[in-house]
Design a protein around this motif. Structure first.
Motif, PDB file in Angstrom:
ATOM      1  N   ASP A   1      40.837  34.266  38.391  1.00 30.47           N
ATOM      2  CA  ASP A   1      39.365  34.807  38.664  1.00 30.47           C
ATOM      3  C   ASP A   1      38.751  35.344  39.984  1.00 30.47           C
ATOM      4  O   ASP A   1      37.927  36.310  39.793  1.00 30.47           O
ATOM      5  CB  ASP A   1      38.664  33.494  38.084  1.00 30.47           C
ATOM      6  CG  ASP A   1      38.759  33.200  36.601  1.00 30.47           C
ATOM      7  OD1 ASP A   1      39.062  34.209  35.859  1.00 30.47           O
ATOM      8  OD2 ASP A   1      38.484  32.088  36.267  1.00 30.47           O
ATOM      9  N   ALA A   2      39.248  34.701  40.822  1.00 30.12           N
ATOM     10  CA  ALA A   2      38.465  35.148  42.295  1.00 30.12           C
ATOM     11  C   ALA A   2      39.326  36.541  42.502  1.00 30.12           C
ATOM     12  O   ALA A   2      38.594  37.264  42.878  1.00 30.12           O
ATOM     13  CB  ALA A   2      39.059  34.087  43.320  1.00 30.12           C
TER      14      ALA A   2
ATOM     15  N   ASP B   1      37.583  38.915  40.385  1.00 34.45           N
ATOM     16  CA  ASP B   1      36.069  39.158  40.985  1.00 34.45           C
ATOM     17  C   ASP B   1      36.298  40.258  42.049  1.00 34.45           C
ATOM     18  O   ASP B   1      35.289  41.396  42.125  1.00 34.45           O
ATOM     19  CB  ASP B   1      35.344  38.058  41.015  1.00 34.45           C
ATOM     20  CG  ASP B   1      35.095  37.268  40.070  1.00 34.45           C
ATOM     21  OD1 ASP B   1      34.861  37.842  38.956  1.00 34.45           O
ATOM     22  OD2 ASP B   1      34.776  35.966  40.341  1.00 34.45           O
TER      23      ASP B   1
ATOM     24  N   GLY C   1      36.959  43.681  40.809  1.00 35.00           N
ATOM     25  CA  GLY C   1      35.848  44.262  39.818  1.00 35.00           C
ATOM     26  C   GLY C   1      36.176  44.358  38.400  1.00 35.00           C
ATOM     27  O   GLY C   1      35.742  45.057  37.758  1.00 35.00           O
TER      28      GLY C   1
ATOM     29  N   GLU D   1      36.418  42.853  34.620  1.00 37.94           N
ATOM     30  CA  GLU D   1      35.800  41.856  33.754  1.00 37.94           C
ATOM     31  C   GLU D   1      36.378  41.623  32.569  1.00 37.94           C
ATOM     32  O   GLU D   1      37.518  42.404  32.093  1.00 37.94           O
ATOM     33  CB  GLU D   1      34.473  42.757  33.263  1.00 37.94           C
ATOM     34  CG  GLU D   1      33.480  43.322  34.516  1.00 37.94           C
ATOM     35  CD  GLU D   1      32.190  44.006  33.767  1.00 37.94           C
ATOM     36  OE1 GLU D   1      32.408  44.506  32.848  1.00 37.94           O
ATOM     37  OE2 GLU D   1      31.579  44.673  34.823  1.00 37.94           O
TER      38      GLU D   1
END
Length: 921
Positions: free
Chosen positions: A881-882, A885, A888, A890
Motif C-alpha cells: 500500500d505504501a 501511494d 500514485g 489507486e
C-alpha cells in the motif's frame, strides 16, 4: 710635551718611508695615536672591551679591584637594566631579551620584534655586572639605546651587530636558541674593511677572524698590565674604525649610538653630582675611539633622543649557548667554547679573583668574595704602545702534557661517535699539531691547529655519526655550554606551566626528552595536565610536547596518554609565550582570535579556530564569537577554494553539538542557512569556472545535500538549489559526471538513465579517451551522494572490462593520485562496496555474475513471471500500500494469486526492484 710625541714621530717617519712622503697613510697613523691620546686623557675612564674575550674579562676584573668605581656605565640597552638582578637565578650563558608582539610605529610584517644581549661568564660585561650588583654603594647604569631605538634607527635587514661576513655555524639545534632576534653585541670588534681582514688572515696564516684574534690579541694581552691593555685595545678600535668603509647608514647608526651613550652619561653625572673620576665607562673598543662632538664629559649637549614608539615591549631572560652566540654574531664555530677554556686557564695562571653574582646557579664551587683592597691611586697617562709594538712575540714553550691529553681525548671521543680511531691516530694528531704550528710560525699549537690536525688524521673521507671531528673537538675543548633560566627568573606563565605539570613528577626544567605516562582513568587529577599538554603542543615548536599515545577529538575524553616532553630544551619558546599573556589559556585565546580576525582569513581558517577553541579551551563564548566571524567571512567569499575544508569542519562541529548540546548554537544555524544560499549562488559559476577543481565543487554539493534538511528547517527554499542546477552547464568531463550524479541524488535523473549515458560514452570512440575523466567525476560524486558507491564500482568495472589498454593504462596513475589527493575519505566507501559486490574467493569468480548484469536478465513481462512476486506482496500488504501511494496507484485489494500478478504486471519496475531486494536479502 705629550707622552705620545715620540710614537707620533716614529709613525710619521714610517709613513714617509713606506708611502714616499706624507699622505693618507700618515693621516691614518697619526689619527690613530690622536684617538688613543684623546680617550686616555678623558676624565671619565673608558674601558674598551671585546665581547666574550678572556683577556678583556681578566683586565676588567683586575681593574675593578684596583679602581673600585662608584658608578659603572655599561654599553647595553638601557631598558634591560631591571632584568640584570635575575642573573643570580640562572646558569650562564643566558641572554637578556626585549620582545614585542604588539607593534605600533613599525611595519606589521616585522612583528614579533626581538633583541637579545647574550652574557657569558668569560666576558667583561659580566664581571662589571657582578661587581656592581654585589658591591654596596655601586650603581650600574646602562647607557646604550633602547630596544625600541634599535628598530627605529634601522630595519631588520640593516640592523646588524655582528660582522658582515660570518663564519658558518655548526649545524646544531642550539644555534637557534636566539631565534631570529637582532643581537646587541657589547664590544663589537672586527674589521669592517674586507681587504684588511683578508690581509690579516693571510699574513697571520689563520683561517678566520676568531683564530687571528686568539693568536695575536688574546694571548699577548692575557698577561699585560691595565695601561697596556687599554691603549692596545683603543689602538685596534681606532684602526678598524678609520679603515671601515663609508656606509652612510652604518656610520650614522654608530655615531648616534655614541652620542646617545655620552648624552645619558652626562645626564646621570649632572643629576647625581658624581665625580667622573669615580666612574668607569665599559664599551666596545670600536666606540671607545669615537670622534663625535658629544664625546667626553665636556662634550656638546646637542643630541636629542627621539621618543620611543607605542610598541609594547616585554623583557625577560632566555637560555643561550656558545653555538647560538657564534651563529648570531658571526664567530667561528667553537670560538666561544675555546674562549671559556682560555678564561679558566688565565684565572689559574694570573690568580686574578673574578667577580661572580651571589647565588649564581651552575657556577660550580662558590668562591668566597675576597675583601676589596684600597683603591689604587690614579697615575698619569704614559706611552705603553711603543714598548708593546716593539716587543717581539713571546714564544710559549710546548706544553706536551696538555697536547698529549688533547690527542688522547679526541681519539676517545671519536671512537664513541663511530670512528675507527686508534692509538696510532692519537700519535698522528700529536705530531701533526706540532707540524702545523711550525708551518704557521708558532712555537705552541693553538686549539685551532689541533682541530685541523684531528680532522686530517681521524676524519679521513667519511663521517660515520652525527658529529664530524671538528664538532667533536669543539665539544672536547669546553663543549657547547647551554644556559638555563632559573624558576624564579621565569615569567608568570612559564612558572604556572611548571606548577600545573608538577603532578607528572618529572624534572621538566632539565634539557632532553622525558616520557610522561598519564593514566587518567585511574588518576583523574591528571586530566588538567593532559589539557595543558595539548595546549602546549598547539602553541610551542614541534618536539616540545609530542603525544606518543592518545589523541584529542571533539566530544571525547582522554583515558590514557603518553607524551615525550622537552620543555627544558625549548625553554626560550616557553618564555616567549610568557610575553604574550599571564596564562597559557590567555595566550591561546589571543592566538585563535588573531587567526580568526586576520586580514586574509578565510571561512575555513576561522572554522579551524572555532574548532580549536572548542577542543582545547571548551569555550562556548569564544567559539560563538569566532563562529559569527566565520559567517561574515563566508558571505564575502567569491571562490570555492575552501569548500572542502569548510565541509569537513562544519560536519564535525554539527556532530559534536548534536551529541553534546540540547540545542544547536545560533551561530552554526546561521552559518548553515547562509552557506546553503551562498553555495547555491556560486554553484553555476563553479561548474563553469576552469580554476575550480572537481573536489571543490563536490564539497559544495556535499554541503548543500548534507545540510539541506537543516537549512530547509531554518527557512531556506529548495527552489534555490533547483535553479542553481538549472543554470549549471559544465563542459569539463569530470564536472559533467559530477552534475549527473547530483541530478540522480535530486531525483531528476534515474540510475537507468545514468547507466545508459555511461554506455553511450563507452560506445563513442571520440569520447572514449575522456572517459577516465568522467570516472574521476563519479569518484568525487561520492562526497555529495555516497549512495552511488555501487554505481561507481560498476562504472569502474565496466571501464576495466571495455577500455582498450592504450586508454586504460595511462589513466590508472591518474585514478590513484585522484583518490590519494582528493579522495582519501572516499576510497573506503569504494573499497567497502567493492568488497560487498565482488566474491570473496577466487574459485567463485568464474561463475560470478555482476549484479548490474544479473538485473538485465530479469524479464519484465507484464504477466506470468511477475506472479513470482505475488506471495511477497500478499504477505506484506502494508508495504505494498505504501509503494502504491508513492507511485500514485489507486484501487482495492483482491484475493487470489492472479490479482497480485496483475498488479506486478502493471508496475514491472516495482516488481523488479522488489525481486532484487529479495535476492540480496
Amino acid at each position: 710635551m705629550n707622552e705620545f710625541d715620540a710614537l707620533r714621530t716614529q709613525l710619521r717617519e714610517a709613513a714617509a718611508s713606506f708611502a714616499d712622503g706624507p699622505g693618507a697613510l700618515e693621516g691614518i697613523l697619526l689619527g690613530i695615536v690622536d684617538d688613543v691620546d684623546r680617550a686616555v686623557r678623558e676624565p671619565l675612564e673608558i674601558f674598551p672591551v671585546c665581547h666574550h674575550s678572556p683577556a678583556s674579562a681578566i683586565a676588567m676584573a683586575r681593574r675593578l679591584r684596583e679602581k673600585q668605581p662608584k658608578v659603572v656605565y655599561l654599553e647595553l640597552c638601557e631598558d634591560m637594566a631591571p632584568l640584570l638582578t635575575e642573573l643570580r637565578n640562572c646558569r650562564l650563558p643566558v641572554a637578556v631579551q626585549a620582545f614585542a608582539t604588539e607593534v605600533d610605529g613599525f611595519p606589521a610584517e616585522w612583528a614579533p620584534l626581538s633583541v637579545v644581549a647574550p652574557i657569558t661568564e668569560a666576558s667583561a660585561e659580566y664581571q662589571a655586572i657582578s661587581y656592581a650588583l654585589d658591591t654596596p654603594g655601586v650603581e650600574l647604569v646602562l647607557v646604550d639605546r633602547s630596544a625600541d631605538h634599535v628598530f627605529q634607527w634601522g630595519n631588520r635587514e640593516t640592523v646588524q651587530s655582528g660582522a658582515e661576513e660570518q663564519d658558518a655555524p655548526p649545524p646544531e639545534e642550539e644555534t637557534a636558541l636566539h631565534g631570529d632576534a637582532i643581537g646587541v653585541e657589547l664590544g663589537d670588534l672586527r674589521p669592517r674593511f674586507a681587504e684588511l681582514e683578508e690581509h690579516l688572515l693571510h699574513h697571520g696564516k689563520v683561517r678566520h677572524w676568531s683564530e687571528w684574534w686568539h693568536q695575536y690579541v688574546e694571548l699577548p694581552l692575557g698577561d699585560s698590565d691595565h695601561d697596556t691593555y687599554r691603549q692596545v685595545m683603543l689602538l685596534i678600535g681606532s684602526l678598524f674604525r678609520r679603515l671601515a668603509p663609508g656606509d652612510p647608514h652604518r656610520v650614522r647608526v654608530d655615531e648616534d649610538r655614541e652620542r646617545y651613550m655620552w648624552t645619558r652619561m652626562r645626564e646621570h653625572l649632572a643629576a647625581t653630582g658624581t665625580d667622573p673620576a669615580d666612574c668607569l665607562y665599559v664599551c666596545g673598543a670600536f666606540h671607545a675611539s669615537s670622534r663625535v662632538a658629544e664625546f667626553g664629559v665636556d662634550g656638546t649637549a646637542t643630541f636629542e633622543i627621539s621618543p620611543r614608539t607605542a610598541s609594547r615591549w616585554q623583557h625577560g631572560l632566555i637560555p643561550s649557548s656558545h653555538a647560538a652566540i657564534e651563529a648570531q654574531f658571526g664567530l667561528a664555530a667553537g670560538s666561544v667554547s675555546i674562549a671559556a677554556t682560555e678564561w679558566a686557564k688565565n684565572l689559574k695562571r694570573t690568580r686574578v679573583q673574578p667577580f661572580q653574582l651571589a647565588g649564581q646557579a651552575g657556577g660550580g664551587k662558590k668562591r668566597k668574595a675576597p675583601e676589596l683592597p684600597a683603591p689604587a691611586p690614579a697615575t698619569a697617562p704614559a706611552d705603553h704602545l711603543t714598548g708593546f709594538l716593539r716587543r717581539p712575540p713571546v714564544l710559549d714553550r710546548l706544553d706536551e702534557a696538555e697536547l698529549l691529553g688533547w690527542s688522547v681525548e679526541v681519539v676517545r671521543a671519536a671512537r664513541r661517535n663511530g670512528y675507527l680511531a686508534s692509538t696510532a691516530d692519537a700519535i698522528a694528531v700529536f705530531e701533526t699539531s706540532i707540524l702545523l704550528a711550525g708551518m704557521r710560525e708558532r712555537a705552541k699549537p693553538t686549539p685551532y691547529d689541533f682541530q685541523d690536525a684531528a680532522v686530517t688524521c681521524i676524519e679521513k673521507d667519511t663521517v660515520p655519526g652525527r658529529r664530524d671531528v671538528r664538532r667533536i673537538v669543539e665539544i672536547m675543548m669546553g663543549g657547547d655550554r647551554i644556559g638555563q633560566v632559573g624558576y624564579e627568573a621565569l615569567p608568570p606563565l612559564a612558572r604556572d606551566v611548571h606548577d600545573r605539570l608538577a603532578p607528572l613528577e618529572l624534572k621538566l626544567r632539565q634539557r632532553g626528552v622525558q616520557r610522561a605516562l598519564l593514566d587518567i582513568a585511574s588518576r583523574p587529577e591528571l586530566e588538567p595536565c593532559s589539557d595543558l599538554l595539548w595546549m602546549l603542543r598547539y602553541l610551542m615548536p614541534h618536539g616540545a610536547a609530542r603525544p606518543i599515545m592518545g589523541e584529542r577529538r571533539l566530544g571525547e575524553r582522554p583515558i590514557q596518554e603518553s607524551w615525550d616532553l622537552a620543555l627544558g630544551t625549548h625553554q626560550r619558546a616557553l618564555i616567549e609565550l610568557g610575553y604574550e599573556g599571564v596564562s597559557i589559556e590567555q595566550v591561546l585565546e589571543q592566538r585563535l582570535r588573531r587567526a580568526g580576525y586576520a586580514p586574509r582569513a578565510t571561512a575555513a581558517t576561522v572554522l579551524a579556530a572555532v574548532e580549536d577553541a572548542t577542543l582545547y579551551l571548551r569555550s562556548h563564548r569564544l567559539a560563538g564569537e569566532l563562529g559569527t566571524r566565520a559567517l561574515e567571512v563566508l558571505a564575502t567569499e567569491r571562490t570555492v577554494d575552501g569548500a572542502p575544508e569548510v565541509l569537513r569542519r562544519v560536519r564535525r562541529l554539527l556532530a559534536f553539538y548534536r551529541t553534546s548540546e540540547p540545542v544547536l548554537p545560533s551561530w552554526i544555524e546561521s552559518f548553515v542557512k547562509t552557506g546553503y544560499a551562498h553555495y547555491c549562488t556560486l554553484l553555476p559559476t563553479a561548474f563553469a569556472d576552469e580554476d575550480a577543481r572537481v573536489d571543490q565543487v563536490a564539497a559544495m554539493l556535499g554541503f548543500l545535500f548534507s545540510m539541506e534538511g537543516l537549512a530547509l528547517s531554518l527557512g531556506c527554499d529548495r527552489t534555490q538549489l533547483e535553479l542553481a542546477f538549472a543554470q549549471s552547464h559544465p563542459e569539463e568531463p569530470a564536472k559533467v559526471a559530477l552534475l549527473w550524479a547530483a541530478q540522480v541524488r535530486l531525483g531528476r535523473l534515474t540510475r537507468a538513465e545514468l547507466r545508459t549515458r555511461c554506455d553511450e560514452l563507452l560506445d563513442n570512440p571520440l569520447v572514449l579517451p575522456a572517459y577516465p575523466k568522467y570516472l574521476s567525476g563519479f569518484v568525487h560524486a561520492l562526497e555529495p551522494a555516497p549512495g552511488l558507491a555501487d554505481f561507481v564500482v560498476e562504472a569502474v568495472s565496466n571501464a576495466f572490462g571495455r577500455l582498450p589498454d592504450p586508454v586504460l593504462l595511462p589513466w590508472l596513475p591518474r585514478l590513484i593520485t585522484t583518490l590519494r589527493a582528493g579522495g582519501a575519505d572516499l576510497a573506503p566507501l569504494l573499497i567497502r562496496e567493492a568488497g560487498r559486490i565482488f566474491p570473496g574467493r577466487l574459485a567463485a569468480l568464474d561463475e560470478w555474475v555482476p549484479p548490474w548484469l544479473a538485473e538485465e536478465t530479469i524479464p519484465v513481462a507484464p504477466r506470468g513471471r511477475g506472479s513470482r512476486c505475488a506471495p511477497l506482496l500478499a504477505a506484506h500488504p502494508a508495504t505494498c500500500d505504501a509503494l502504491a501511494d508513492l507511485l500514485g496507484c489507486e484501487g482495492d485489494w483482491a484475493t487470489g494469486e492472479q490479482q497480485g500478478a496483475a498488479l506486478t504486471g502493471r508496475y514491472p519496475d516495482t516488481a523488479v526492484a522488489l525481486a532484487a531486494a529479495l535476492r540480496h536479502a
